[in-house]
Design a protein around this motif. Structure first.
Motif, PDB file in Angstrom:
ATOM      1  N   ALA A  54      64.608  67.243  86.285  1.00 28.61           N
ATOM      2  CA  ALA A  54      65.561  66.197  85.900  1.00 28.61           C
ATOM      3  C   ALA A  54      65.891  66.287  84.412  1.00 28.61           C
ATOM      4  N   ALA A  55      64.881  66.549  83.598  1.00 26.25           N
ATOM      5  CA  ALA A  55      65.108  66.684  82.151  1.00 26.25           C
ATOM      6  C   ALA A  55      66.019  67.878  81.871  1.00 26.25           C
ATOM      7  N   ALA A  56      65.789  68.979  82.551  1.00 29.32           N
ATOM      8  CA  ALA A  56      66.626  70.172  82.358  1.00 29.32           C
ATOM      9  C   ALA A  56      68.055  69.911  82.816  1.00 29.32           C
ATOM     10  N   ALA A  57      68.211  69.162  83.895  1.00 32.12           N
ATOM     11  CA  ALA A  57      69.550  68.881  84.421  1.00 32.12           C
ATOM     12  C   ALA A  57      70.332  67.952  83.513  1.00 32.12           C
ATOM     13  N   SER A  58      69.642  67.153  82.720  1.00 26.53           N
ATOM     14  CA  SER A  58      70.355  66.207  81.862  1.00 26.53           C
ATOM     15  C   SER A  58      70.650  66.785  80.483  1.00 26.53           C
ATOM     16  N   SER A  59      70.307  68.039  80.253  1.00 26.74           N
ATOM     17  CA  SER A  59      70.478  68.613  78.927  1.00 26.74           C
ATOM     18  C   SER A  59      71.811  69.312  78.640  1.00 26.74           C
ATOM     19  N   PRO A  60      72.620  69.690  79.636  1.00 26.28           N
ATOM     20  CA  PRO A  60      73.872  70.364  79.277  1.00 26.28           C
ATOM     21  C   PRO A  60      74.740  69.505  78.359  1.00 26.28           C
ATOM     22  N   ALA A  61      75.379  70.166  77.420  1.00 29.48           N
ATOM     23  CA  ALA A  61      76.175  69.459  76.410  1.00 29.48           C
ATOM     24  C   ALA A  61      77.509  68.961  76.982  1.00 29.48           C
ATOM     25  N   ARG A  62      78.115  69.746  77.816  1.00 29.20           N
ATOM     26  CA  ARG A  62      79.416  69.359  78.362  1.00 29.20           C
ATOM     27  C   ARG A  62      79.228  68.423  79.545  1.00 29.20           C
ATOM     28  N   ALA A  63      80.016  67.376  79.606  1.00 28.03           N
ATOM     29  CA  ALA A  63      79.907  66.384  80.678  1.00 28.03           C
ATOM     30  C   ALA A  63      80.094  67.021  82.052  1.00 28.03           C
ATOM     31  N   GLU A  64      81.002  67.968  82.150  1.00 28.11           N
ATOM     32  CA  GLU A  64      81.259  68.636  83.425  1.00 28.11           C
ATOM     33  C   GLU A  64      80.020  69.391  83.898  1.00 28.11           C
ATOM     34  N   GLU A  65      79.357  70.080  82.985  1.00 28.69           N
ATOM     35  CA  GLU A  65      78.137  70.814  83.344  1.00 28.69           C
ATOM     36  C   GLU A  65      77.010  69.851  83.708  1.00 28.69           C
ATOM     37  N   ALA A  66      76.907  68.748  82.987  1.00 30.49           N
ATOM     38  CA  ALA A  66      75.870  67.759  83.275  1.00 30.49           C
ATOM     39  C   ALA A  66      76.080  67.147  84.659  1.00 30.49           C
ATOM     40  N   ALA A  67      77.316  66.850  85.010  1.00 30.17           N
ATOM     41  CA  ALA A  67      77.614  66.278  86.330  1.00 30.17           C
ATOM     42  C   ALA A  67      77.286  67.270  87.436  1.00 30.17           C
ATOM     43  N   ALA A  68      77.617  68.533  87.216  1.00 27.54           N
ATOM     44  CA  ALA A  68      77.308  69.560  88.212  1.00 27.54           C
ATOM     45  C   ALA A  68      75.804  69.749  88.340  1.00 27.54           C
ATOM     46  N   ALA A  69      75.089  69.742  87.215  1.00 33.13           N
ATOM     47  CA  ALA A  69      73.632  69.892  87.245  1.00 33.13           C
ATOM     48  C   ALA A  69      72.983  68.711  87.962  1.00 33.13           C
ATOM     49  N   ALA A  70      73.504  67.512  87.748  1.00 30.13           N
ATOM     50  CA  ALA A  70      72.976  66.332  88.440  1.00 30.13           C
ATOM     51  C   ALA A  70      73.211  66.431  89.935  1.00 30.13           C
ATOM     52  N   ALA A  71      74.384  66.896  90.329  1.00 35.59           N
ATOM     53  CA  ALA A  71      74.676  67.069  91.760  1.00 35.59           C
ATOM     54  C   ALA A  71      73.728  68.099  92.371  1.00 35.59           C
ATOM     55  N   ASP A  72      73.484  69.193  91.658  1.00 38.16           N
ATOM     56  CA  ASP A  72      72.559  70.213  92.155  1.00 38.16           C
ATOM     57  C   ASP A  72      71.143  69.668  92.295  1.00 38.16           C
ATOM     58  N   LEU A  73      70.679  68.968  91.264  1.00 39.25           N
ATOM     59  CA  LEU A  73      69.327  68.414  91.275  1.00 39.25           C
ATOM     60  C   LEU A  73      69.151  67.414  92.419  1.00 39.25           C
ATOM     61  N   GLN A  74      70.078  66.496  92.541  1.00 40.47           N
ATOM     62  CA  GLN A  74      69.965  65.489  93.583  1.00 40.47           C
ATOM     63  C   GLN A  74      70.044  66.104  94.976  1.00 40.47           C
ATOM     64  N   THR A  75      70.883  67.124  95.124  1.00 43.58           N
ATOM     65  CA  THR A  75      70.972  67.817  96.415  1.00 43.58           C
ATOM     66  C   THR A  75      69.636  68.444  96.772  1.00 43.58           C
ATOM     67  N   GLU A  76      69.024  69.115  95.818  1.00 43.84           N
ATOM     68  CA  GLU A  76      67.742  69.773  96.091  1.00 43.84           C
ATOM     69  C   GLU A  76      66.625  68.760  96.346  1.00 43.84           C
ATOM     70  N   TYR A  77      66.656  67.629  95.647  1.00 41.19           N
ATOM     71  CA  TYR A  77      65.658  66.580  95.870  1.00 41.19           C
ATOM     72  C   TYR A  77      65.787  66.014  97.287  1.00 41.19           C
ATOM     73  N   VAL A  78      66.999  65.707  97.694  1.00 37.32           N
ATOM     74  CA  VAL A  78      67.210  65.179  99.040  1.00 37.32           C
ATOM     75  C   VAL A  78      66.854  66.237 100.080  1.00 37.32           C
ATOM     76  N   ARG A  79      67.202  67.488  99.823  1.00 38.36           N
ATOM     77  CA  ARG A  79      66.853  68.578 100.744  1.00 38.36           C
ATOM     78  C   ARG A  79      65.323  68.646 100.906  1.00 38.36           C
ATOM     79  N   ASN A  80      64.605  68.491  99.800  1.00 32.24           N
ATOM     80  CA  ASN A  80      63.149  68.502  99.820  1.00 32.24           C
ATOM     81  C   ASN A  80      62.615  67.353 100.671  1.00 32.24           C
ATOM     82  N   LEU A  81      63.182  66.175 100.516  1.00 32.96           N
ATOM     83  CA  LEU A  81      62.766  65.025 101.325  1.00 32.96           C
ATOM     84  C   LEU A  81      63.028  65.265 102.811  1.00 32.96           C
ATOM     85  N   LEU A  82      64.217  65.742 103.121  1.00 40.47           N
ATOM     86  CA  LEU A  82      64.603  65.917 104.520  1.00 40.47           C
ATOM     87  C   LEU A  82      63.779  66.991 105.215  1.00 40.47           C
ATOM     88  N   ALA A  83      63.313  67.969 104.459  1.00 39.25           N
ATOM     89  CA  ALA A  83      62.527  69.058 105.058  1.00 39.25           C
ATOM     90  C   ALA A  83      61.222  68.549 105.652  1.00 39.25           C
TER      91      ALA A  83
END
Length: 106
Positions: A54-83
């Motif tokens: 989560a800390a790594a995902a919140s570090s990108p400087a550009r808002a667009e990159e941060a939003a994409a990183a958050a989407a990736d992180l949350q997707t992987e977290y939910v995938r982990n839960l669902l597994a």
């Protein structure tokens, strides 16, 4: 979620209902004896790993990159839960694309 109870959590933004629903399915399975709780050390290690991600995902400087990183992180977290449960199939990669900024290209 942070063990110390701090308000900074990964509960977020995009997958709120799905995340809570998946967590409820896992809790249900623990209560019904279908799933055993991991050892405390394993849970702590898992929380530390997700906090670092989560800390790594919140570090990108550009808002667009941060939003994409958050989407990736949350997707992987939910995938982990669902597994860990018999939750109905969810096309997480398709959902992830909806949450990324329009036209985003890494």
């Amino acid at each position: 979620f942070y063990k110390d109870g701090s308000s900074e959590t990964m509960v977020a933004k995009s997958y709120t209902f799905t995340m809570f629903d998946a967590q409820a399915w896992l809790a249900r399975d623990v209560i019904l004896g279908r799933l055993r709780m991991p050892a405390e050390a394993d849970r702590a290690r898992d929380m530390t790993e997700w906090q670092a991600r989560a800390a790594a995902a919140s570090s990108p400087a550009r808002a667009e990159e941060a939003a994409a990183a958050a989407a990736d992180l949350q997707t992987e977290y939910v995938r982990n839960l669902l597994a860990g449960s018999d939750y109905p199939d969810l096309k997480l990669d398709k959902v992830r694309e909806v949450f990324k900024p329009a036209g985003y290209r890494p």
